[in-house]
Design a protein around this motif. Structure first.
Motif, short mmCIF file in Angstrom:
data_model
loop_
_atom_site.label_atom_id
_atom_site.label_comp_id
_atom_site.label_asym_id
_atom_site.label_seq_id
_atom_site.Cartn_x
_atom_site.Cartn_y
_atom_site.Cartn_z
N ARG A 290 0.83 -1.21 0.00
CA ARG A 290 0.00 0.00 0.00
C ARG A 290 0.86 1.26 0.00
N GLN A 291 1.86 1.27 0.88
CA GLN A 291 2.73 2.44 0.95
C GLN A 291 3.57 2.58 -0.31
N ALA A 292 3.98 1.45 -0.89
CA ALA A 292 4.78 1.50 -2.12
C ALA A 292 3.96 2.11 -3.26
N ILE A 293 2.72 1.66 -3.40
CA ILE A 293 1.86 2.22 -4.45
C ILE A 293 1.60 3.69 -4.19
N ALA A 294 1.36 4.03 -2.92
CA ALA A 294 1.08 5.43 -2.58
C ALA A 294 2.26 6.32 -2.93
N ARG A 295 3.47 5.86 -2.66
CA ARG A 295 4.64 6.67 -2.99
C ARG A 295 4.75 6.90 -4.49
N ARG A 296 4.52 5.84 -5.25
CA ARG A 296 4.59 6.01 -6.71
C ARG A 296 3.47 6.93 -7.19
N ALA A 297 2.28 6.79 -6.62
CA ALA A 297 1.15 7.61 -7.04
C ALA A 297 1.36 9.07 -6.69
N ALA A 298 1.95 9.34 -5.53
CA ALA A 298 2.14 10.72 -5.08
C ALA A 298 3.02 11.52 -6.04
N VAL A 299 3.87 10.84 -6.78
CA VAL A 299 4.69 11.53 -7.78
C VAL A 299 3.81 12.28 -8.77
N GLU A 300 2.66 11.68 -9.10
CA GLU A 300 1.78 12.27 -10.11
C GLU A 300 1.03 13.50 -9.59
N LEU A 301 0.95 13.64 -8.28
CA LEU A 301 0.17 14.73 -7.71
C LEU A 301 0.73 16.09 -8.11
N PHE A 302 2.03 16.16 -8.22
CA PHE A 302 2.66 17.44 -8.53
C PHE A 302 3.17 17.49 -9.97
N ASN A 303 2.59 16.63 -10.82
CA ASN A 303 2.88 16.64 -12.25
C ASN A 303 1.63 16.98 -13.05
N THR A 304 0.80 17.85 -12.51
CA THR A 304 -0.45 18.19 -13.19
C THR A 304 -0.36 19.49 -13.98
N GLY A 305 0.73 20.20 -13.79
CA GLY A 305 0.85 21.51 -14.44
C GLY A 305 0.23 22.62 -13.62
N LYS A 306 -0.34 22.29 -12.46
CA LYS A 306 -0.94 23.29 -11.58
C LYS A 306 -0.06 23.49 -10.35
N ALA A 307 0.09 24.76 -9.97
CA ALA A 307 0.91 25.06 -8.80
C ALA A 307 0.31 24.45 -7.54
N ARG A 308 -1.03 24.47 -7.45
CA ARG A 308 -1.72 23.89 -6.30
C ARG A 308 -2.94 23.15 -6.82
N PRO A 309 -2.79 21.89 -7.21
CA PRO A 309 -3.88 21.16 -7.85
C PRO A 309 -5.04 20.86 -6.90
#
Length: 529
Positions: A290-309
């Motif tokens: 669960r934590q491994a998937i979450a870490r990989r997923a969290a990378v995408e959170l700040f790759n949206t092109g938005k300063a504060r998505p």
């Protein structure tokens, strides 16, 4: 106005007639649930066998998986038809559907809330793109979940050269609503509630259908005790008020002002400090996939092109993403939302999914879903039950059992970027990680990546039409949606591509020309990578 609107729960239950359509509200764990009213309806039926043959509609999951919530209505003869957003909190209702003893339907949670508003306004139903290509599209089943369900709840229409779904209106004869307080006239306040949900829309639908609006509150106040801005349902809409002095924030929490967002100043700061300490402590739980998937997923959170998505976290593995962001103290970098109408705060999980401590804002659910449907979400993290070669996802019917989408369809179909998170297989999977690698000790008996999903809750082809960026992240490999179907582009360190991934799938995905290896830090215990 006199105080004649106030009555006992038994008297209020007596206002429901055989064959009525009854609108319910609530969330899992007792969130804004009119428990006293639900139990009164059940008690009346068990004593008199009335009311009978009700149609019941609810937007989100309601209950405790045992005796509360929708379980109060799960009696053969009491209900004839259920249109439910999410069913897992009531196994007894799921059994009635499976045994063909009721007509079982699902609607997207947001569609249900918004449809109540359209019914209340006297409009010809809800016209929306939400649900196209999914199980709620009449070409894909129309929300029917068993053989007994025959009715068409929606139809396909074309306007300005585009397809939409029209969800058909129907009268709401009774609304069972929960709120905090009522004054002597019957004006209703939500002040101490942990959400607003669809209380206002549901009351509006019943009022203008010529039906009854019955409100359970925790407190009766003198006339004039509520300011105009505190009143969320005016007395003119209300037919009956039942006071339950034992009303609770949740089934197990008597009252907590942090959940109702009432804390300010030093009290709020102290509560938030406690929440942050608990989040940091939770971050040190035993490291797992669960934590491994979450870490990989969290990378995408700040790759949206938005300063504060603007972000939404679903239930399951996605809530591990929320916990990780909180543990890193990065909440200020996103606008956190949940479909129940809440912004910010500390998200709860498990039976308290839908609650948030010290939220920054609370909107009505219909308004929140308007924001989602209009494209306001930059990114959503959601779970998946099944995934197929076209990128379709199923969470609404698993193993033949009615589950329902809740807000999943509204969220998944409208977020600009969707990150589905979950394990690659189920039932008996044994994994080992924490040393920078992911190793499969036992593959699991159930494949989740299948040739064709049992039911389409998210449509990959529709996602392509809408221009969404879609990822499917597992503990072993990462996939993305392309015009040619699902493509594998990344693999976890320690995983054998053929044995641990391709052989555990019922379809052969596209494989990227260069398959990257995920960073070892995502799989290393003790790090917050």
């Amino acid at each position: 106005m006199s105080s004649s609107k106030f009555m006992t729960a038994a008297q209020a239950a007596g206002l429901i007639r055989d064959g009525d359509t009854v609108g319910l509200m609530g969330g899992g764990g007792g969130l804004m649930e009119a428990t006293c009213l639900f139990e009164a309806v059940q008690a009346r039926f068990q004593e008199t066998e009335h009311p009978r043959h009700l149609t019941v509609i609810h937007a989100l999951g309601i209950g405790d998986k045992k005796t509360k919530g929708m379980n109060c209505f799960a009696h053969e003869g009491l209900v004839r038809r259920v249109i439910g957003g999410h069913w897992v909190w009531s196994p007894s209702m799921q059994r009635l559907a499976e045994e063909e003893k009721i007509e079982a339907y699902i609607l997207p949670g947001g569609v249900s809330s918004q449809l109540m508003r359209e019914i209340g306004a006297g409009r010809p139903g809800l016209f929306t793109h939400v649900g196209l290509g999914t199980v709620c599209d009449p070409r894909q089943g129309g929300g029917r979940m068993n053989r007994s369900a025959k009715e068409e709840l929606s139809e396909v229409v074309r306007m300005d050269g585009r397809e939409y779904l029209r969800y058909k209106p129907f009268p709401i004869h009774v609304a069972l609503v929960r709120a905090s307080a009522a004054d002597e006239d019957g004006n209703i306040s939500f002040e101490h509630e942990a959400a607003n949900l669809d209380a206002q829309s549901l009351a509006l639908a019943a009022r203008n259908s010529g039906g009854k609006v019955i409100v359970q509150v925790g407190e009766r106040l003198p006339r004039g005790a509520l300011t105009a801005r505190e009143v969320r349902i005016p007395a003119a809409w209300v037919d009956a008020v039942v006071v339950d002095p034992g009303q609770r924030t949740s089934y197990h929490i008597p009252f907590d002002a942090a959940f109702s967002g009432e804390l300010t100043g030093a009290a709020r700061a102290a509560s938030e400090a406690e929440d942050h300490a608990a989040e940091r402590a939770a971050a040190h739980e035993a490291f797992s996939e669960r934590q491994a998937i979450a870490r990989r997923a969290a990378v995408e959170l700040f790759n949206t092109g938005k300063a504060r998505p603007v972000v939404n976290y679903g239930v399951g593995v996605p809530d591990a993403v929320a916990k990780l962001i909180a543990a890193r103290n990065e909440q200020h970098r996103v606008y956190q939302t949940i479909e129940h109408g809440t912004y910010g705060g500390t998200l709860m999980d498990g039976v308290l999914f839908g609650y948030a401590r010290n939220a920054s804002a609370m909107l009505d659910a219909a308004t929140q879903f308007d924001f989602y449907a209009g494209g306001g979400l930059d990114i959503a993290f959601l779970g998946f039950g099944e995934l197929d070669r076209q990128g379709n996802v199923n969470v609404s019917r698993l193993g033949g059992l009615t589950v329902g989408p809740g807000g999943f369809i509204d969220i998944a179909q409208n977020a600009r970027k969707v990150v589905f998170c979950g394990t690659l297989a189920a039932k008996g999977v044994k994994l080992a990680t924490g040393d920078g690698r992911m190793r499969v000790l036992e593959q699991g008996r159930v494949k989740k990546l299948v040739a064709q999903v049992e039911q389409i809750t998210y449509s990959g082809p529709q996602g392509l039409v809408r221009g969404q960026e879609v990822l499917y992240l597992t503990e072993r490999a990462s996939f993305r949606l392309t015009p040619q179907g699902v493509e594998l582009f990344e693999i976890a360190p320690g995983i054998d591509l053929q044995r641990d991934v391709l052989d555990q799938m019922d379809f052969v995905p596209r494989v990227a020309a260069e398959v990257a290896v995920m960073p070892a830090r995502h799989f290393t215990a003790g790090m917050q990578a």
